[in-house]
Design a protein around this motif. Structure first.
Motif, PDB file in Angstrom:
ATOM      1  N   THR A  83       0.841  -1.196   0.000  1.00 39.84           N
ATOM      2  CA  THR A  83       0.000   0.000   0.000  1.00 39.84           C
ATOM      3  C   THR A  83       0.880   1.252   0.000  1.00 39.84           C
ATOM      4  N   PRO A  84       0.410   2.351  -0.598  1.00 37.18           N
ATOM      5  CA  PRO A  84       1.106   3.634  -0.479  1.00 37.18           C
ATOM      6  C   PRO A  84       0.614   4.414   0.731  1.00 37.18           C
ATOM      7  N   GLU A  85       1.255   5.530   0.992  1.00 36.80           N
ATOM      8  CA  GLU A  85       1.038   6.239   2.256  1.00 36.80           C
ATOM      9  C   GLU A  85      -0.386   6.756   2.500  1.00 36.80           C
ATOM     10  N   PRO A  86      -1.234   7.023   1.465  1.00 38.90           N
ATOM     11  CA  PRO A  86      -2.595   7.461   1.784  1.00 38.90           C
ATOM     12  C   PRO A  86      -3.426   6.425   2.534  1.00 38.90           C
ATOM     13  N   ALA A  87      -2.919   5.204   2.673  1.00 39.40           N
ATOM     14  CA  ALA A  87      -3.617   4.229   3.517  1.00 39.40           C
ATOM     15  C   ALA A  87      -3.617   4.675   4.969  1.00 39.40           C
ATOM     16  N   ARG A  88      -2.668   5.532   5.323  1.00 37.84           N
ATOM     17  CA  ARG A  88      -2.503   5.940   6.724  1.00 37.84           C
ATOM     18  C   ARG A  88      -2.676   7.441   6.932  1.00 37.84           C
ATOM     19  N   VAL A  89      -2.173   8.247   6.010  1.00 40.60           N
ATOM     20  CA  VAL A  89      -2.244   9.698   6.187  1.00 40.60           C
ATOM     21  C   VAL A  89      -3.381  10.280   5.352  1.00 40.60           C
ATOM     22  N   SER A  90      -3.902  11.410   5.789  1.00 37.41           N
ATOM     23  CA  SER A  90      -5.020  12.056   5.099  1.00 37.41           C
ATOM     24  C   SER A  90      -4.497  12.996   4.023  1.00 37.41           C
ATOM     25  N   LEU A  91      -4.782  12.673   2.785  1.00 40.24           N
ATOM     26  CA  LEU A  91      -4.370  13.497   1.660  1.00 40.24           C
ATOM     27  C   LEU A  91      -5.585  13.813   0.800  1.00 40.24           C
ATOM     28  N   PRO A  92      -5.646  15.012   0.228  1.00 43.67           N
ATOM     29  CA  PRO A  92      -6.804  15.377  -0.591  1.00 43.67           C
ATOM     30  C   PRO A  92      -6.738  14.784  -1.989  1.00 43.67           C
ATOM     31  N   LEU A  93      -7.906  14.698  -2.625  1.00 44.46           N
ATOM     32  CA  LEU A  93      -8.027  14.351  -4.037  1.00 44.46           C
ATOM     33  C   LEU A  93      -7.602  12.918  -4.359  1.00 44.46           C
ATOM     34  N   VAL A  94      -7.646  12.034  -3.356  1.00 38.52           N
ATOM     35  CA  VAL A  94      -7.278  10.637  -3.572  1.00 38.52           C
ATOM     36  C   VAL A  94      -8.521   9.771  -3.794  1.00 38.52           C
ATOM     37  N   GLY A  95      -9.699  10.315  -3.556  1.00 33.12           N
ATOM     38  CA  GLY A  95     -10.930   9.592  -3.790  1.00 33.12           C
ATOM     39  C   GLY A  95     -11.055   8.352  -2.927  1.00 33.12           C
ATOM     40  N   GLY A  96     -11.557   7.274  -3.522  1.00 34.07           N
ATOM     41  CA  GLY A  96     -11.735   6.031  -2.775  1.00 34.07           C
ATOM     42  C   GLY A  96     -10.468   5.208  -2.663  1.00 34.07           C
ATOM     43  N   MET A  97      -9.392   5.658  -3.302  1.00 34.08           N
ATOM     44  CA  MET A  97      -8.131   4.921  -3.238  1.00 34.08           C
ATOM     45  C   MET A  97      -7.653   4.765  -1.797  1.00 34.08           C
ATOM     46  N   SER A  98      -7.650   5.857  -1.054  1.00 39.61           N
ATOM     47  CA  SER A  98      -7.148   5.791   0.318  1.00 39.61           C
ATOM     48  C   SER A  98      -8.001   4.857   1.171  1.00 39.61           C
ATOM     49  N   VAL A  99      -9.300   4.827   0.917  1.00 38.37           N
ATOM     50  CA  VAL A  99     -10.194   3.943   1.666  1.00 38.37           C
ATOM     51  C   VAL A  99      -9.901   2.484   1.306  1.00 38.37           C
ATOM     52  N   GLY A 100      -9.694   2.221   0.024  1.00 40.99           N
ATOM     53  CA  GLY A 100      -9.369   0.869  -0.414  1.00 40.99           C
ATOM     54  C   GLY A 100      -8.052   0.384   0.159  1.00 40.99           C
ATOM     55  N   TRP A 101      -7.041   1.247   0.173  1.00 43.45           N
ATOM     56  CA  TRP A 101      -5.735   0.863   0.713  1.00 43.45           C
ATOM     57  C   TRP A 101      -5.801   0.653   2.230  1.00 43.45           C
ATOM     58  N   ALA A 102      -6.570   1.495   2.914  1.00 45.79           N
ATOM     59  CA  ALA A 102      -6.733   1.311   4.359  1.00 45.79           C
ATOM     60  C   ALA A 102      -7.448  -0.009   4.650  1.00 45.79           C
ATOM     61  N   ALA A 103      -8.418  -0.359   3.814  1.00 48.58           N
ATOM     62  CA  ALA A 103      -9.123  -1.630   3.979  1.00 48.58           C
ATOM     63  C   ALA A 103      -8.167  -2.805   3.786  1.00 48.58           C
ATOM     64  N   MET A 104      -7.225  -2.675   2.862  1.00 48.39           N
ATOM     65  CA  MET A 104      -6.224  -3.726   2.672  1.00 48.39           C
ATOM     66  C   MET A 104      -5.410  -3.937   3.939  1.00 48.39           C
ATOM     67  N   GLU A 105      -5.002  -2.858   4.569  1.00 49.42           N
ATOM     68  CA  GLU A 105      -4.209  -2.983   5.787  1.00 49.42           C
ATOM     69  C   GLU A 105      -5.022  -3.595   6.922  1.00 49.42           C
ATOM     70  N   ALA A 106      -6.315  -3.271   6.982  1.00 47.28           N
ATOM     71  CA  ALA A 106      -7.183  -3.896   7.983  1.00 47.28           C
ATOM     72  C   ALA A 106      -7.345  -5.385   7.687  1.00 47.28           C
ATOM     73  N   LEU A 107      -7.481  -5.734   6.412  1.00 43.30           N
ATOM     74  CA  LEU A 107      -7.579  -7.133   6.023  1.00 43.30           C
ATOM     75  C   LEU A 107      -6.303  -7.880   6.394  1.00 43.30           C
ATOM     76  N   ASN A 108      -5.176  -7.236   6.210  1.00 45.48           N
ATOM     77  CA  ASN A 108      -3.889  -7.828   6.580  1.00 45.48           C
ATOM     78  C   ASN A 108      -3.869  -8.228   8.059  1.00 45.48           C
ATOM     79  N   ARG A 109      -4.364  -7.355   8.914  1.00 48.04           N
ATOM     80  CA  ARG A 109      -4.404  -7.658  10.354  1.00 48.04           C
ATOM     81  C   ARG A 109      -5.385  -8.778  10.662  1.00 48.04           C
ATOM     82  N   ALA A 110      -6.547  -8.750   9.985  1.00 52.74           N
ATOM     83  CA  ALA A 110      -7.561  -9.785  10.231  1.00 52.74           C
ATOM     84  C   ALA A 110      -7.068 -11.163   9.803  1.00 52.74           C
ATOM     85  N   MET A 111      -6.375 -11.224   8.682  1.00 50.26           N
ATOM     86  CA  MET A 111      -5.859 -12.514   8.216  1.00 50.26           C
ATOM     87  C   MET A 111      -4.832 -13.070   9.186  1.00 50.26           C
TER      88      MET A 111
END
Length: 263
Positions: free
Chosen positions: A144-172
């Motif tokens: 994942t790139p850094e918008p998974a963790r930090v708040s950046l503008p104009l990233v759309g749903g990308m940051s949400v998708g990447w954050a979900a990947m990191e949450a999935l990583n922990r759940a697995m």
């Protein structure tokens, strides 16, 4: 070699990240099974690995299609005897998804990266884990790139998708680590030596009314090193984390942001 006698499956192997990681895994002694939706791009990477003396196979696999993934993994096990590492490096085009204010972003464009990334990573991880659990070992990996963790503008749903990947990583990891299957995410900055970042930075620069060079310089200045992560750095750490030397690491995100994010 870190990965000698390991069988590694790489999804999205024709892309910059998937290709770089696959080359490094092969360099470390792994037999790499490269997959992607377009065989020509995957074969290009496979030929480079083979020319360097690496053991490699290439196949068409859609990481969003569970049947496609499971059939390929079954074939890998028959051929190689095991699946030791699964690295999912799929990506989607940022056009129409980034560089657009949330108030102007269509719902479908917002949802696309969220559904695509979470589905593809869930499908490939669960399919590999079934084989790994029966063996009692294995590593599931993602990037994942850094918008998974930090708040950046104009990233759309990308940051949400990447954050979900990191949450999935922990759940697995919470479910599978007890069975010997580790789950690891690698988080980087945007990497300017990948073609997609050239497009991404251009979209953001246009939206902000600055040049792409100015945006790139500003992004680099946010890191402690004053430079972004490089593909070679990501690949080197991925090889180490996939190896038995990193056996204590699971359910975590390896921070390769050069100080942009400080844990």
């Amino acid at each position: 070699m870190l990965l000698e006698n390991k069988n590694v499956v790489v999804y999205g192997a024709g892309g910059a990240v998937g290709g770089a990681v696959a080359r490094r895994f092969a360099h470390e002694g792994a037999r790499v099974f490269l997959t992607g939706r377009t065989l020509d791009t995957v074969r290009t990477v496979a030929k480079e690995i083979a020319a360097a003396g690496g053991a490699v196979e290439a196949a068409v696999v859609d990481a969003l299609d569970e049947k496609s993934v499971t059939e390929h993994l079954d074939a890998v096990v028959v051929d190689g005897g095991s699946i030791d590492v699964s690295f999912n490096a799929i990506g989607i085009s940022p056009r129409g998804l980034q560089g657009i204010p949330l108030t102007d972003l269509p719902v479908d464009n917002f949802m696309l990266p969220i559904t695509t990334y979470t589905q593809a990573h869930f499908v490939t991880a669960k399919s590999a884990a079934r084989h790994m659990i029966s063996k009692g070992s294995g590593v599931i990996m993602m990037h994942t790139p850094e918008p998974a963790r930090v708040s950046l503008p104009l990233v759309g749903g990308m940051s949400v998708g990447w954050a979900a990947m990191e949450a999935l990583n922990r759940a697995m990891s919470a479910e599978w680590a007890q069975h010997g299957v580790r789950s690891i995410c690698l988080r980087t900055t945007g990497m300017v030596d990948t073609p997609v970042i050239d497009v991404v930075y251009g979209l953001h620069a246009d939206a902000m009314g600055i040049t792409k060079d100015q945006f790139t310089a500003a992004a680099s200045a946010m890191t402690h090193r004053k430079r972004p992560t490089e593909l070679v750095e990501l690949a080197a750490v991925a090889a180490f984390l996939a190896s038995d030397q990193a056996s204590a690491m699971t359910g975590t995100v390896a921070n390769l942001t050069g100080g942009l994010i400080v844990d």
